[in-house]
Structures are given as structure tokens and as C-alpha cells.
Design a protein around this motif. Structure first.
Motif, PDB file in Angstrom:
ATOM      1  N   HIS A  10       0.828  -1.216   0.000  1.00 49.28           N
ATOM      2  CA  HIS A  10       0.000   0.000   0.000  1.00 49.28           C
ATOM      3  C   HIS A  10       0.860   1.263   0.000  1.00 49.28           C
ATOM      4  O   HIS A  10       0.432   2.330  -0.464  1.00 49.28           O
ATOM      5  CB  HIS A  10      -0.993  -0.009   1.176  1.00 49.28           C
ATOM      6  CG  HIS A  10      -0.481   0.621   2.423  1.00 49.28           C
ATOM      7  ND1 HIS A  10      -0.641   1.955   2.679  1.00 49.28           N
ATOM      8  CD2 HIS A  10       0.197   0.116   3.474  1.00 49.28           C
ATOM      9  CE1 HIS A  10      -0.081   2.244   3.838  1.00 49.28           C
ATOM     10  NE2 HIS A  10       0.431   1.139   4.340  1.00 49.28           N
ATOM     11  N   LEU A  11       2.101   1.166   0.466  1.00 40.58           N
ATOM     12  CA  LEU A  11       3.003   2.332   0.420  1.00 40.58           C
ATOM     13  C   LEU A  11       3.255   2.724  -1.035  1.00 40.58           C
ATOM     14  O   LEU A  11       3.190   3.902  -1.414  1.00 40.58           O
ATOM     15  CB  LEU A  11       4.346   2.007   1.092  1.00 40.58           C
ATOM     16  CG  LEU A  11       4.465   2.198   2.606  1.00 40.58           C
ATOM     17  CD1 LEU A  11       3.537   1.266   3.366  1.00 40.58           C
ATOM     18  CD2 LEU A  11       5.889   2.004   3.073  1.00 40.58           C
ATOM     19  N   ALA A  14       0.004   4.131  -2.575  1.00 40.85           N
ATOM     20  CA  ALA A  14      -0.309   5.498  -2.124  1.00 40.85           C
ATOM     21  C   ALA A  14       0.593   6.510  -2.835  1.00 40.85           C
ATOM     22  O   ALA A  14       0.141   7.585  -3.246  1.00 40.85           O
ATOM     23  CB  ALA A  14      -0.143   5.598  -0.614  1.00 40.85           C
ATOM     24  N   LEU A  15       1.859   6.145  -2.998  1.00 39.86           N
ATOM     25  CA  LEU A  15       2.782   7.070  -3.667  1.00 39.86           C
ATOM     26  C   LEU A  15       2.433   7.209  -5.147  1.00 39.86           C
ATOM     27  O   LEU A  15       2.481   8.313  -5.713  1.00 39.86           O
ATOM     28  CB  LEU A  15       4.228   6.590  -3.499  1.00 39.86           C
ATOM     29  CG  LEU A  15       4.774   6.693  -2.068  1.00 39.86           C
ATOM     30  CD1 LEU A  15       6.140   6.046  -1.954  1.00 39.86           C
ATOM     31  CD2 LEU A  15       4.856   8.148  -1.615  1.00 39.86           C
TER      32      LEU A  15
END
Ligand SMILES: Cc1ncc(COP(=O)(O)O)c(C=O)c1O
Length: 370
Positions: A10-11, A14-15
Motif C-alpha cells: 500500500h506504500l 499510495a505514492l
């Protein structure tokens, strides 16, 4: 197994989403030369003024060795807090490591679950975070809308123990001032208390830069004021100023005060030196002159008598283009994009300084008008 190049998906998502929306943040340095963006309103930081004062003092330690309640307290800290309190006409002051820490500590620890926090919709993220950490109920008040605030106080007073009203004296994204005189009238200091963040007012308003509360003669009516030292004061840290009970309460309950290593001697002496520079007063006059000059040249900016001046250029893309134009001329002017401000209210933000020359200001205005 190495974590390099891996991690929760998810990092990455999100980016990517941020990049897709044109909102990806990255760190830069090598700023353009003509500074219309930093918070160093008086130039205390740039010109080595504080460093010059510090050279005369022999600093013997690089760290404070612990939190204030364990080993990080000193006579120097307590004396400085006493002089800060005196300068700001208050009973007491308590130093925090930053304005962020001061707001989070204050706003999260003071209101209880039987209380209500009413805060202006444009207050700084640190106040939002303090509200989120507190057990109190909270409502946003429309920006500088005294009638809205009054109605919310009247409606909620019968059902809560205490109401805390939280505002800034100068708003960092608009540069406008809060109608403090009218707001003070709504706070009786029995059941309704006012908290004012003076981050962008210290050094800019009031005699010797004492802030807007002082300029308006309201110091005694305000439960807590926050002065931050990373902006016009050119150094780092912050103080909450109020009465002795407030100070003792924060020492006992504000977690961002209790659970962190205290500021080192160098930072404390820098704050002391910055207050000495304020008393000299010359640079504040220069800043006020530059603000008047800028206002005489411009008309379609959000009205402001502070060091911060904004003009709307709706659309994140537009803001990027304008920022790049300034950069080409070696001018450091920041665009403020959504979601930092509301969609459609994207803008360029000009921060004026005592050290900006009239010619620089004129060139800036010409470029904006183009
Ligand atoms: C209104 C306001 N309060 C508090 C802060 C936080 O202060 P500091 O930078 O010292 O953490 C800022 C910083 O941007 C601010 O604009």
C-alpha cells in the motif's frame, strides 16, 4: 532477507496515486536566491545575527541528556522561561521543542472528554493533530466567522463542561489576521477559554515584535498563547505562555513535553539571542515598511498586513507553472496546492522579509502582474 526494494504494497500504491494526481512531495534544496518564501521574516537566521551573539558565549554541551523531568532541565531553561513570560506579559511560560510539539501537547492534554474544542477551519496541522489526540468533542468553525463561533458556543455551552476556542493570530495560508478583539469577547475565562497560536505574528506585530495579542492589548484575556521560534525568531523551539497553573498542568500532562529530550543549550541561547534582537527593533521596522510597500503595489491579493501575501491561481497545474517562472528568475516563491488548500483555492504565497529590497519587491510584483 533484505527489505530493500520490498515492503507493504500500500506504500507503493499510495505514492503512485499521489504521483498520478500531481501531488507527490519530494525534498529539495538549492533554493532560488531571492527569498520570498522562507519564514525568516526578520532575517535573524540568514544573516548569522544569532550566531554572532552565540560566539561570545561558551557552549559546553551538545545535548541536554534527557527530558526536562529527568536530566534535561537547567537554570538557563528556567531563567529563559521567566524572561519569555515577562516579555509576553504572562505569569509563566513553558518551552517545547517545536511549535508542532507545543500545539499537539497543549491541545491534546487540556480538553477532557466532557469538553468541546472549537477551532478555525484554517488552523495549522499541529492543532488538528492535537484535536485528534484529545478525548474532547470538536467542531470546525468557518474561517474568521465570529457569528458562527458565537452560535456554536451558545448551542454547546449547556451540554459541555468547558469550551476551548483555538485560533491563529495570523493564518499561514492566507496571511490574514483573526478578529481577536471580537473573539475575546466571546470567551468569558470561566467556561469558554481562548488559545491563540502566534507563530506568524511574533516578530511581525506588536511593540518589539511581541505579537498581535500584545498589539491589541489582549494578553491578559487569553488562556494560552503559543510562540514559535522557527519563523521570525530565526532559530527553533516554541513556548506556551499563560498562567502558572497552565504551566504546571502541561509539565504533568502534555506528552509531547514529557516524553522527549529537552532542547540543548545552543537552542536555548539562540532563543535568548533572538529575543535580544527583537528588543533592538530595527529589523521589524524594515519588515513593516516592506509590507506597506508591497501592499501599495498590489491589489488583487488576499488582504493582509502580515508578512504573508497570497494571490489565488486556481489549479495545481497553474501553480506549478507560475512557481517555475519565478525559479527561472532566481526568485523563491512557493505555490500552495490542494489539498493543502481547498480545491479551486490554489495560490502563490509570498513571504516578505526585512532584508528584501524595494527593487526585489517591485520585480516580484511586475512578474506576478505579467
Ligand atoms: C501556525 C503554526 N503553528 C505551528 C507551527 C509549527 O511550528 P514549528 O515549525 O516550530 O514546529 C507552524 C509551522 O509551520 C505554524 O505555521
Amino acid at each position: 532477507m533484505s527489505i530493500n526494494g520490498k515492503g507493504p504494497l500500500h506504500l507503493v500504491h499510495a505514492l503512485e496515486e499521489r504521483k498520478r494526481k500531481g501531488l507527490f512531495r519530494s525534498l529539495k534544496y538549492n533554493y532560488p536566491k531571492t527569498d520570498f518564501s522562507s519564514n525568516d521574516y526578520l532575517g535573524f537566521s540568514k544573516k548569522g545575527l544569532i550566531e554572532k551573539k552565540l560566539q561570545a558565549l561558551q557552549i559546553k554541551e551538545s545535548g541536554s541528556t534527557g527530558s526536562r523531568l529527568i536530566s534535561g532541565n537547567s537554570q538557563l531553561t528556567e531563567d529563559l522561561e521567566n524572561s519569555i513570560a515577562k516579555f509576553h506579559s504572562a505569569e509563566a511560560a513553558l518551552i517545547f521543542n517545536s511549535g508542532y510539539d507545543a500545539n499537539v501537547g497543549l491541545v491534546s492534554s487540556i480538553p477532557t472528554k466532557r469538553d468541546l474544542v472549537l477551532y478555525d477551519e484554517l488552523v495549522h496541522a499541529s492543532i488538528h493533530d492535537g484535536v485528534r489526540l484529545s478525548f474532547a468533542k470538536s467542531y470546525k468553525i468557518r474561517h474568521n466567522d465570529v457569528d458562527h463561533l458565537k452560535r456554536m458556543i451558545e448551542r454547546n455551552l449547556p451540554v459541555v463542561d468547558t469550551i476551548y476556542v483555538v485560533v491563529e493570530s495570523v493564518y499561514s495560508m492566507d496571511g490574514d489576521c483573526a478578529p481577536l478583539k471580537e473573539i475575546v469577547k466571546l470567551c468569558d475565562n470561566k467556561t469558554v477559554f481562548l488559545i491563540v497560536d502566534e507563530a506568524h505574528a511574533i516578530g511581525v506585530f506588536g511593540k518589539n515584535g511581541r505579537g498581535l495579542c500584545s498589539e491589541l492589548g489582549l494578553e491578559e484575556n487569553i488562556f494560552a498563547r503559543i510562540y514559535t521560534y522557527g519563523k521570525a525568531m530565526g532559530c527553533h523551539g516554541a513556548a506556551v505562555v499563560g498562567n502558572e497553573t497552565l504551566r504546571n498542568y502541561l509539565i504533568n500532562f502534555a506528552r509531547s513535553f514529557i516524553y522527549t529530550t529537552a532542547l540543548p543549550q545552543h537552542s536555548l541561547l539562540s532563543i535568548e539571542a533572538a529575543y535580544e534582537l527583537l528588543l533592538e527593533g530595527k529589523l521589524q521596522e524594515q519588515l513593516r515598511e516592506n509590507i506597506s510597500y508591497f501592499n501599495s503595489l498590489t491589489k488583487d491579493f488576499i488582504p493582509s498586513t502580515s508578512a504573508i501575501h497570497c494571490k489565488l491561481f486556481p489549479g495545481n497545474h497553474n501553480v506549478d507553472i507560475i512557481e517555475a517562472q519565478f525559479e527561472k528568475k532566481d526568485m523563491f516563491v512557493k505555490g500552495i496546492k490542494s489539498p493543502t488548500v481547498k480545491e479551486g483555492a490554489e495560490r502563490i504565497r509570498v513571504c516578505l522579509h526585512a532584508f528584501n529590497t524595494k527593487e526585489e519587491i517591485k520585480n516580484l510584483v511586475n512578474l506576478i502582474n505579467e
